[in-house]
Design an enzyme around this catalytic site. Structure first.
Site, mmCIF file in Angstrom:
data_model
loop_
_atom_site.group_PDB
_atom_site.id
_atom_site.type_symbol
_atom_site.label_atom_id
_atom_site.label_comp_id
_atom_site.label_asym_id
_atom_site.label_seq_id
_atom_site.Cartn_x
_atom_site.Cartn_y
_atom_site.Cartn_z
ATOM 1 N N HIS A 163 -21.001 -55.989 39.572
ATOM 2 C CA HIS A 163 -22.630 -55.614 40.065
ATOM 3 C C HIS A 163 -22.411 -53.668 40.595
ATOM 4 C CE1 HIS A 163 -25.300 -54.435 43.291
ATOM 5 N NE2 HIS A 163 -25.847 -55.447 43.144
ATOM 6 N N GLU A 265 -25.460 -53.825 36.031
ATOM 7 C CA GLU A 265 -24.817 -55.280 36.337
ATOM 8 C C GLU A 265 -24.255 -55.973 35.283
ATOM 9 O OE1 GLU A 265 -26.185 -56.377 39.870
ATOM 10 O OE2 GLU A 265 -27.201 -53.880 40.370
HETATM 11 O O1 TA6 Z 1 -28.317 -56.081 42.257
HETATM 12 C C1 TA6 Z 1 -29.794 -55.457 43.066
HETATM 13 C C2 TA6 Z 1 -29.500 -56.259 43.734
HETATM 14 O O2 TA6 Z 1 -29.848 -57.716 43.805
HETATM 15 C C3 TA6 Z 1 -30.944 -56.015 44.786
HETATM 16 O O3 TA6 Z 1 -31.795 -56.806 44.837
HETATM 17 C C4 TA6 Z 1 -30.182 -55.789 46.270
HETATM 18 O O4 TA6 Z 1 -30.680 -55.780 47.397
HETATM 19 C C5 TA6 Z 1 -28.724 -55.444 45.752
HETATM 20 O O5 TA6 Z 1 -28.426 -55.761 44.771
HETATM 21 C C6 TA6 Z 1 -28.327 -55.181 47.012
HETATM 22 O O6 TA6 Z 1 -27.720 -56.331 47.963
HETATM 23 P P1 TA6 Z 1 -27.018 -56.785 48.799
HETATM 24 O O7 TA6 Z 1 -26.607 -57.877 49.229
HETATM 25 O O8 TA6 Z 1 -25.732 -55.981 48.401
HETATM 26 O O9 TA6 Z 1 -27.944 -55.748 50.137
#
Ligand code: TA6
Length: 294
Positions: A163, A265
């Site tokens: 990510h 990602e």
């Molecule tokens: O990859 C995008 C995502 O899934 C978003 O929906 C956003 O919430 C982000 O990841 C971050 O997630 P986290 O659990 O680290 O706050």
């Protein structure tokens, strides 16, 4: 991030040390080609800086290094699932303690391998045996490979992501190409949408691009550089920026953080645990992201 100021706990070689950042232990690489740091909590790359460049990886100024929280920024390892299809969000790997397996170095750079295997607490969340190895190749470019093996006696399914939070000069001057045009919009109830070949941002996006090119390019016009992202073993590329109100709602993201980051990602996306990729006993899968400044 200035890695040279972090206190040294253990010297492993001329280029590799274990350093302390808050309560987290970092495998720190200081090599003539590039510097990097990987938190053993989470198996989380927090910095990658080729010599003479700004960091390619963004970390929140308000990230919490308490050896417990998932870190805001860097390259979270989301596994054995992506998103909120189960709890905890994005799986438990980013909240687990990884072990250093080995480090190897040459004039071209350093390879750091860290690992995570199932244990009592992981099996309480997800009742399967597994082995993860994260190979982090630090040279003029950064290559991160998550090697996933089923060490159980029955098949299981997984999803996940590397990510990556990329660091940039000004989100208002950023363009992204190579992500394709077809995406599932996570902000519109997973509606299937057709977009443009060039993405610019004026608001939050949270999209699963389902047919990206082999290379996605972030054109950072403010810093006059391009960041190339080549993913392998993924079925999609998730692109995300929370924008102003999203940043303000997250306790561990500085309020103006959204201006200098964008997530591209390497994602194996699934809508539920049952729809994940199946791995048979003894089988492995590699999820890769390869990042370079051009
Ligand atoms: O990859 C995008 C995502 O899934 C978003 O929906 C956003 O919430 C982000 O990841 C971050 O997630 P986290 O659990 O680290 O706050």
């Amino acid at each position: 991030m200035d890695l040279s100021v972090l206190p040294t706990l253990t010297v492993l070689s001329d280029y590799v040390t274990i350093a302390q950042l808050g309560d987290n232990k970092m495998v720190r690489v200081l090599h003539p080609k590039a510097s990097a740091a990987i938190s053993l909590h989470g198996g989380h790359v927090v910095s990658f800086k080729p010599e003479g460049q700004e960091d390619l990886i963004w970390m929140s100024k308000d990230a919490v290094y308490d050896n417990k929280a998932a870190l805001r920024g860097g390259i979270p390892v989301c596994w054995p699932w992506f998103g909120r299809i189960a709890a905890p969000a994005h799986g438990f790997a980013r909240n687990s303690t990884w072990e250093l397996i080995e480090h190897r170095e040459s004039d071209n750079g350093v390879l750091v391998s860290i690992g995570l295997t199932d244990n009592e607490s992981s099996r309480e969340i997800w009742p399967h045996k597994f082995q993860l190895v994260l190979n982090v190749e630090v040279s003029e470019t950064l290559k991160v490979t998550l090697d996933i093996t089923n060490t159980d006696s029955t098949p299981w399914r997984f999803s996940g992501a590397l990510h990556t939070y990329l660091n940039l000069g000004d989100i208002h001057q950023m363009e992204v190409t190579g992500m394709g045009t077809t995406y599932v919009d996570s902000l519109l109830d997973s509606k299937l949408c057709e977009g443009q070949e060039v993405l610019t941002l004026t608001d939050t996006v949270d999209r699963v691009y389902t047919a990206p090119d082999s290379e996605i390019v972030l054109h950072d016009n403010a810093w006059n550089r391009k960041l190339s992202v080549k993913n392998e073993g993924a079925n999609s590329a998730v692109l995300w920026n929370p924008w102003k109100s999203g940043a303000e709602s997250m306790g561990d993201m500085n309020n103006d953080g959204y201006l200098s980051m964008f997530c591209i990602e390497s994602t194996l996306h699934a809508n539920s645990l049952d729809e994940g990729k199946e791995l048979a006993p003894g089988e492995s899968h590699q999820l890769i992201t390869h990042i370079a400044a051009k």
